[in-house]
Structures are given as C-alpha cells and as structure tokens.
Write a protein that holds these residues in place. Structure first.
Motif, PDB file in Angstrom:
ATOM      1  N   MET A 141     -14.026  -2.546   5.831  1.00 28.05           N
ATOM      2  CA  MET A 141     -13.602  -2.729   4.304  1.00 28.05           C
ATOM      3  C   MET A 141     -12.356  -3.543   4.286  1.00 28.05           C
ATOM      4  SD  MET A 141     -12.740   0.491   1.791  1.00 28.05           S
ATOM      5  CE  MET A 141     -13.463   1.601   2.830  1.00 28.05           C
ATOM      6  N   ILE A 142     -12.084  -4.251   3.298  1.00 23.46           N
ATOM      7  CA  ILE A 142     -10.922  -5.093   3.009  1.00 23.46           C
ATOM      8  C   ILE A 142     -10.091  -4.477   1.669  1.00 23.46           C
ATOM      9  CG2 ILE A 142     -11.724  -6.850   4.225  1.00 23.46           C
ATOM     10  CD1 ILE A 142     -11.212  -7.641   0.787  1.00 23.46           C
ATOM     11  N   VAL A 143      -8.755  -4.870   1.587  1.00 20.80           N
ATOM     12  CA  VAL A 143      -8.237  -4.480   0.511  1.00 20.80           C
ATOM     13  C   VAL A 143      -7.424  -5.512  -0.067  1.00 20.80           C
ATOM     14  CG1 VAL A 143      -6.093  -3.363   1.512  1.00 20.80           C
ATOM     15  CG2 VAL A 143      -6.756  -2.932  -0.742  1.00 20.80           C
ATOM     16  N   VAL A 144      -7.546  -5.944  -1.236  1.00 17.36           N
ATOM     17  CA  VAL A 144      -6.802  -7.158  -1.964  1.00 17.36           C
ATOM     18  C   VAL A 144      -5.616  -6.263  -2.647  1.00 17.36           C
ATOM     19  CG1 VAL A 144      -6.739  -9.086  -3.690  1.00 17.36           C
ATOM     20  CG2 VAL A 144      -8.938  -8.392  -2.268  1.00 17.36           C
ATOM     21  N   VAL A 145      -4.369  -6.442  -1.950  1.00 16.50           N
ATOM     22  CA  VAL A 145      -3.178  -6.281  -2.568  1.00 16.50           C
ATOM     23  C   VAL A 145      -2.422  -7.088  -3.584  1.00 16.50           C
ATOM     24  CG1 VAL A 145      -1.188  -5.024  -1.973  1.00 16.50           C
ATOM     25  CG2 VAL A 145      -3.205  -4.630  -0.532  1.00 16.50           C
ATOM     26  N   SER A 146      -1.917  -6.808  -4.647  1.00 15.49           N
ATOM     27  CA  SER A 146      -0.984  -7.312  -5.464  1.00 15.49           C
ATOM     28  C   SER A 146      -0.153  -6.439  -6.322  1.00 15.49           C
ATOM     29  CB  SER A 146      -1.862  -8.472  -6.454  1.00 15.49           C
ATOM     30  OG  SER A 146      -2.545  -7.538  -7.396  1.00 15.49           O
ATOM     31  N   GLN A 147       0.864  -7.374  -6.664  1.00 15.57           N
ATOM     32  CA  GLN A 147       2.160  -6.951  -7.363  1.00 15.57           C
ATOM     33  C   GLN A 147       2.155  -7.228  -8.977  1.00 15.57           C
ATOM     34  OE1 GLN A 147       4.143  -4.388  -5.434  1.00 15.57           O
ATOM     35  NE2 GLN A 147       2.809  -5.080  -4.072  1.00 15.57           N
ATOM     36  N   ALA A 148       2.647  -6.118  -9.910  1.00 21.24           N
ATOM     37  CA  ALA A 148       2.801  -6.632 -11.020  1.00 21.24           C
ATOM     38  C   ALA A 148       3.800  -5.862 -11.641  1.00 21.24           C
ATOM     39  CB  ALA A 148       1.593  -6.651 -11.825  1.00 21.24           C
ATOM     40  N   TRP A 149       4.775  -6.503 -12.666  1.00 22.72           N
ATOM     41  CA  TRP A 149       5.748  -5.946 -13.270  1.00 22.72           C
ATOM     42  C   TRP A 149       5.411  -5.968 -14.971  1.00 22.72           C
ATOM     43  CZ3 TRP A 149       6.262  -8.001  -8.832  1.00 22.72           C
ATOM     44  CH2 TRP A 149       6.736  -7.526  -7.749  1.00 22.72           C
TER      45      TRP A 149
END
Length: 111
Positions: free
Chosen positions: A1-9
């Motif tokens: 399994m993979i995870v796509v991680v991103s940040q947002a404000w």
C-alpha cells in the motif's frame, strides 16, 4: 500500500477551514469509486488550525496516477483550492506503508 501525502493551509481557521473540510468529505465519494483507492485521512494541526495534512491511501502508486486522470478530478481539486492559501507548488510525497495497515480498519493490505 502507498500513501500520497500533501500539505495545505486554509485561508482562515474558521469559515474557509470548515468549507475545506466539508469539500474534502464530499470528495471522498469521488475517490471511493476508484478500485485502487483504499482510504483517506485528513489531519489538522492543533498548533495552527489552518494547516492540514492529507494522506490518501492506494494499493499501488499507479492507482493514484490513474485517478488523477479521471474526468472531474481536476475540477474537484480546484474547488478545494478556493479555500487554501495560494502556493507556487503543491508538492506531494509518495510513501510506502510498512507498518500500520490496521489504522484503516477493514482495509488492511495483504502482500
């Protein structure tokens, strides 16, 4: 399994943050239609309530790349962006889940 991680404000800690969370919740039904999609976690910082971390789980990285090509994906992402601070880039990090499949009850990945 993979995870796509991103940040947002978000633009603020109230109205736009709440609207962003609601839009993410609505986006879930679109994501769930993809057969390689496993689940999602949206995290909100306790120190900075405008800061969010998105974690989208897929069986394979190719599943994520397939999903972002679907009709309607870009429009939904752009609608989420209406509530976010503008940024020059929105980097994503691709990670492999090596421990903790159990944090997604009923969706554990078997190798």
């Amino acid at each position: 399994m993979i995870v796509v991680v991103s940040q947002a404000w978000s633009l603020d800690a109230e109205g736009h943050a709440d609207a962003y969370i609601a839009a993410c919740r609505e986006f879930e039904s679109f994501l769930a239609r993809h057969p390689g999609y496993v689940g999602r976690r949206l995290l909100r910082s306790m120190a900075d309530p405008t800061h969010f971390t998105n974690m989208r789980f897929f069986r394979e990285l190719s599943d994520y790349h397939d999903l972002i090509g679907w009709d309607g994906y870009r429009e939904r992402i752009m609608a989420l962006g209406d509530h976010l601070r503008p940024a020059e880039t929105y980097p994503r990090e691709y990670m492999e889940v090596v421990l903790g499949d159990d944090v997604l009850p009923g969706l554990a990945h078997s190798n």
